[in-house]
Design a protein around this motif. Structure first.
Motif, PDB file in Angstrom:
ATOM      1  N   THR A  51     106.366  -7.323  28.517  1.00 38.34           N
ATOM      2  CA  THR A  51     105.903  -7.864  27.241  1.00 38.34           C
ATOM      3  C   THR A  51     104.387  -7.963  27.278  1.00 38.34           C
ATOM      4  N   VAL A  52     103.778  -7.782  26.122  1.00 41.70           N
ATOM      5  CA  VAL A  52     102.318  -7.810  25.997  1.00 41.70           C
ATOM      6  C   VAL A  52     101.917  -8.992  25.122  1.00 41.70           C
ATOM      7  N   THR A  53     101.020  -9.826  25.646  1.00 40.99           N
ATOM      8  CA  THR A  53     100.499 -10.984  24.912  1.00 40.99           C
ATOM      9  C   THR A  53      98.985 -11.000  25.060  1.00 40.99           C
ATOM     10  N   LEU A  54      98.278 -10.525  24.054  1.00 35.29           N
ATOM     11  CA  LEU A  54      96.824 -10.426  24.154  1.00 35.29           C
ATOM     12  C   LEU A  54      96.108 -11.711  23.760  1.00 35.29           C
ATOM     13  N   ASN A  55      96.790 -12.592  23.034  1.00 38.72           N
ATOM     14  CA  ASN A  55      96.135 -13.812  22.552  1.00 38.72           C
ATOM     15  C   ASN A  55      96.982 -15.043  22.904  1.00 38.72           C
ATOM     16  N   PRO A  56      97.181 -15.298  24.202  1.00 36.30           N
ATOM     17  CA  PRO A  56      98.063 -16.391  24.623  1.00 36.30           C
ATOM     18  C   PRO A  56      97.440 -17.756  24.321  1.00 36.30           C
ATOM     19  N   ALA A  57      98.253 -18.786  24.476  1.00 36.06           N
ATOM     20  CA  ALA A  57      97.771 -20.146  24.220  1.00 36.06           C
ATOM     21  C   ALA A  57      98.573 -21.137  25.045  1.00 36.06           C
ATOM     22  N   ILE A  58      97.998 -22.295  25.246  1.00 34.17           N
ATOM     23  CA  ILE A  58      98.745 -23.420  25.776  1.00 34.17           C
ATOM     24  C   ILE A  58      99.276 -24.202  24.582  1.00 34.17           C
ATOM     25  N   ASP A  59     100.596 -24.303  24.483  1.00 35.55           N
ATOM     26  CA  ASP A  59     101.226 -25.015  23.368  1.00 35.55           C
ATOM     27  C   ASP A  59     101.451 -26.471  23.744  1.00 35.55           C
ATOM     28  N   ARG A  60     101.010 -27.361  22.873  1.00 37.47           N
ATOM     29  CA  ARG A  60     101.170 -28.796  23.108  1.00 37.47           C
ATOM     30  C   ARG A  60     101.935 -29.386  21.920  1.00 37.47           C
ATOM     31  N   GLU A  61     103.151 -29.875  22.195  1.00 39.51           N
ATOM     32  CA  GLU A  61     103.998 -30.459  21.162  1.00 39.51           C
ATOM     33  C   GLU A  61     104.010 -31.978  21.294  1.00 39.51           C
ATOM     34  N   TYR A  62     103.860 -32.645  20.155  1.00 39.32           N
ATOM     35  CA  TYR A  62     103.902 -34.099  20.121  1.00 39.32           C
ATOM     36  C   TYR A  62     104.992 -34.532  19.133  1.00 39.32           C
ATOM     37  N   PHE A  63     105.979 -35.293  19.637  1.00 36.01           N
ATOM     38  CA  PHE A  63     107.075 -35.776  18.803  1.00 36.01           C
ATOM     39  C   PHE A  63     106.813 -37.238  18.454  1.00 36.01           C
ATOM     40  N   VAL A  64     106.672 -37.516  17.163  1.00 41.30           N
ATOM     41  CA  VAL A  64     106.304 -38.857  16.714  1.00 41.30           C
ATOM     42  C   VAL A  64     107.338 -39.380  15.716  1.00 41.30           C
ATOM     43  N   ALA A  65     107.360 -40.703  15.550  1.00 41.22           N
ATOM     44  CA  ALA A  65     108.279 -41.294  14.572  1.00 41.22           C
ATOM     45  C   ALA A  65     107.874 -40.898  13.166  1.00 41.22           C
ATOM     46  N   GLU A  66     106.564 -40.989  12.886  1.00 40.20           N
ATOM     47  CA  GLU A  66     106.042 -40.600  11.573  1.00 40.20           C
ATOM     48  C   GLU A  66     104.612 -40.114  11.751  1.00 40.20           C
ATOM     49  N   ASN A  67     104.296 -39.003  11.121  1.00 37.45           N
ATOM     50  CA  ASN A  67     102.949 -38.446  11.212  1.00 37.45           C
ATOM     51  C   ASN A  67     102.081 -39.079  10.125  1.00 37.45           C
ATOM     52  N   LYS A  68     101.285 -40.084  10.527  1.00 32.99           N
ATOM     53  CA  LYS A  68     100.477 -40.820   9.563  1.00 32.99           C
ATOM     54  C   LYS A  68      99.003 -40.448   9.699  1.00 32.99           C
ATOM     55  N   PRO A  69      98.429 -39.806   8.698  1.00 32.54           N
ATOM     56  CA  PRO A  69      96.994 -39.491   8.748  1.00 32.54           C
ATOM     57  C   PRO A  69      96.152 -40.756   8.834  1.00 32.54           C
ATOM     58  N   ARG A  70      95.029 -40.664   9.541  1.00 22.61           N
ATOM     59  CA  ARG A  70      94.044 -41.740   9.683  1.00 22.61           C
ATOM     60  C   ARG A  70      94.571 -42.926  10.478  1.00 22.61           C
ATOM     61  N   GLU A  71      95.688 -42.750  11.204  1.00 22.28           N
ATOM     62  CA  GLU A  71      96.194 -43.818  12.057  1.00 22.28           C
ATOM     63  C   GLU A  71      96.328 -43.325  13.492  1.00 22.28           C
ATOM     64  N   HIS A  72      95.944 -44.176  14.453  1.00 19.94           N
ATOM     65  CA  HIS A  72      96.122 -43.837  15.866  1.00 19.94           C
ATOM     66  C   HIS A  72      97.595 -43.971  16.235  1.00 19.94           C
ATOM     67  N   GLN A  73      98.056 -43.035  17.068  1.00 20.28           N
ATOM     68  CA  GLN A  73      99.422 -43.128  17.570  1.00 20.28           C
ATOM     69  C   GLN A  73      99.388 -42.948  19.081  1.00 20.28           C
ATOM     70  N   TYR A  74     100.294 -43.637  19.763  1.00 16.40           N
ATOM     71  CA  TYR A  74     100.305 -43.624  21.223  1.00 16.40           C
ATOM     72  C   TYR A  74     101.680 -43.176  21.711  1.00 16.40           C
ATOM     73  N   LEU A  75     101.687 -42.231  22.628  1.00 13.93           N
ATOM     74  CA  LEU A  75     102.920 -41.680  23.167  1.00 13.93           C
ATOM     75  C   LEU A  75     103.037 -42.098  24.634  1.00 13.93           C
ATOM     76  N   TYR A  76     104.152 -42.715  24.981  1.00  9.56           N
ATOM     77  CA  TYR A  76     104.294 -43.308  26.313  1.00  9.56           C
ATOM     78  C   TYR A  76     105.362 -42.638  27.185  1.00  9.56           C
ATOM     79  N   THR A  77     106.179 -41.783  26.613  1.00 11.48           N
ATOM     80  CA  THR A  77     107.258 -41.173  27.398  1.00 11.48           C
ATOM     81  C   THR A  77     107.109 -39.656  27.431  1.00 11.48           C
ATOM     82  N   GLU A  78     107.550 -39.055  28.527  1.00 17.37           N
ATOM     83  CA  GLU A  78     107.437 -37.612  28.689  1.00 17.37           C
ATOM     84  C   GLU A  78     108.240 -36.846  27.647  1.00 17.37           C
ATOM     85  N   ARG A  79     109.311 -37.438  27.159  1.00 15.68           N
ATOM     86  CA  ARG A  79     110.141 -36.731  26.180  1.00 15.68           C
ATOM     87  C   ARG A  79     109.420 -36.521  24.852  1.00 15.68           C
ATOM     88  N   ASP A  80     108.347 -37.273  24.617  1.00 13.47           N
ATOM     89  CA  ASP A  80     107.597 -37.150  23.366  1.00 13.47           C
ATOM     90  C   ASP A  80     106.452 -36.145  23.459  1.00 13.47           C
TER      91      ASP A  80
END
Length: 316
Positions: free
Chosen positions: A4-33
């Motif tokens: 397989t050829v991948t010329l533009n790879p990336a590191i993917d970072r997924e964050y699972f949150v209860a609610e995506n609220k703009p302009r609010e800080h959110q803190y993730l404490y568990t690896e599953r998130d």
């Protein structure tokens, strides 16, 4: 071997949150998130192929900077043979934010990676050597800054000179220029532009036009995303619609790459049967779409979803 050829790879970072609220800080404490994984369309397919039983899978492309070393380590831990050209520029990072209530999916796609002309020529040399023992070749994904739009065209020509067929998963101008080399299977993606061959794709008629036009321009077979379905354009001109049934969508990330891997897996074990390979591929994509996983665990995940995939012939 599968390449397989991948010329533009990336590191993917997924964050699972209860609610995506703009302009609010959110803190993730568990690896599953939080999930951090190597990304790139061809690479994700390669990892899936390895996980479902293929012993010899390599990924060819560019990686860069200190993050590139971290990226390569993650890829090698998946059992993939890495065949990379290292660059000075840092590899990309893609951010995904998945919210549970309400269900939302936000993607920040980083396109800042850049390579130099010497990097490209070194990759061409590496590619020629790297595909000698390859039975299947998938060229997939976007290209970084500094790479000419003709790059996939060049790679496909090298494959055909070596007597090898190509599965192409691409978009935009790099796809347009590749078609003249006649790739066997073309699976365009276009959600970021909504265009195929520079035409806006909106109506059902637009999708039909796009598939037929891709074949006119050189593709032998076409697999075209159509909302949650796929339109399949056979070599003889027949058009089919593949659909998942009775499913619960949880995750888009990795579903398309599982589809590509499922297609390759079926063909490698059973020979080229366009419709049956797509049914199997659709089941692979559905297996990922209904979980939080990015990669297939084994073939049983695919086999469990085969009954949820239907194909009908279209009269157009």
């Amino acid at each position: 071997m599968i390449t397989t050829v991948t010329l533009n790879p990336a590191i993917d970072r997924e964050y699972f949150v209860a609610e995506n609220k703009p302009r609010e800080h959110q803190y993730l404490y568990t690896e599953r998130d939080i999930k951090v994984s190597p990304g790139g369309k061809g690479l994700l397919s390669a990892i899936n192929l390895k996980k479902i039983g293929h012993s010899d899978v390599q990924n060819i492309g560019f990686v860069g900077g200190r993050q590139g070393l971290f990226f390569e380590k993650m890829v090698q831990e998946c059992g993939i043979t890495t065949n990379y050209i290292f660059t000075e520029s840092e590899i990309r990072n893609n951010i995904f934010i998945i919210s549970r209530d309400p269900v939302t999916y936000t993607h920040y796609n980083d396109y800042t990676y850049k390579v130099e002309p010497d990097d490209v020529e070194n990759l061409i040399k590496r590619f020629k050597r790297g595909i000698v023992d390859s039975d299947f070749i998938m060229i997939s994904g976007s290209i970084p800054e500094g790479v000419n739009f003709s790059i996939y065209q060049r790679l496909i020509k090298i494959c055909h000179t070596a007597g090898k067929e190509v599965y192409l998963h691409a978009s935009g101008e790099v796809l347009n220029r590749s078609l003249s080399e006649g790739p066997k299977v073309v699976a365009p993606y276009f959600k970021h532009t909504n265009k195929i061959l520079d035409k806006k794709i909106v109506s059902d008629e637009d999708y039909i036009w796009a598939g037929k036009k891709l074949q006119e321009e050189g593709a032998e077979y076409v697999m075209l995303p159509f909302h949650c379905d796929r339109l399949l354009f056979d070599r003889d001109g027949t058009i089919y619609q593949l659909s998942p049934n009775n499913f619960c969508l949880r995750n888009w990330l990795g579903a398309g790459e599982a589809y590509n891997a499922g297609f390759f897996d079926y063909v490698s074990r059973n020979g080229f049967d366009f419709l049956e390979a797509n049914k199997y591929a659709g089941a692979a994509a559905l297996a990922i779409a209904e979980t939080k996983d990015i990669f297939l665990a084994d073939r049983s995940m695919i086999e469990k979803k085969l009954a949820n995939i239907s194909v009908k012939k279209l009269e157009v």
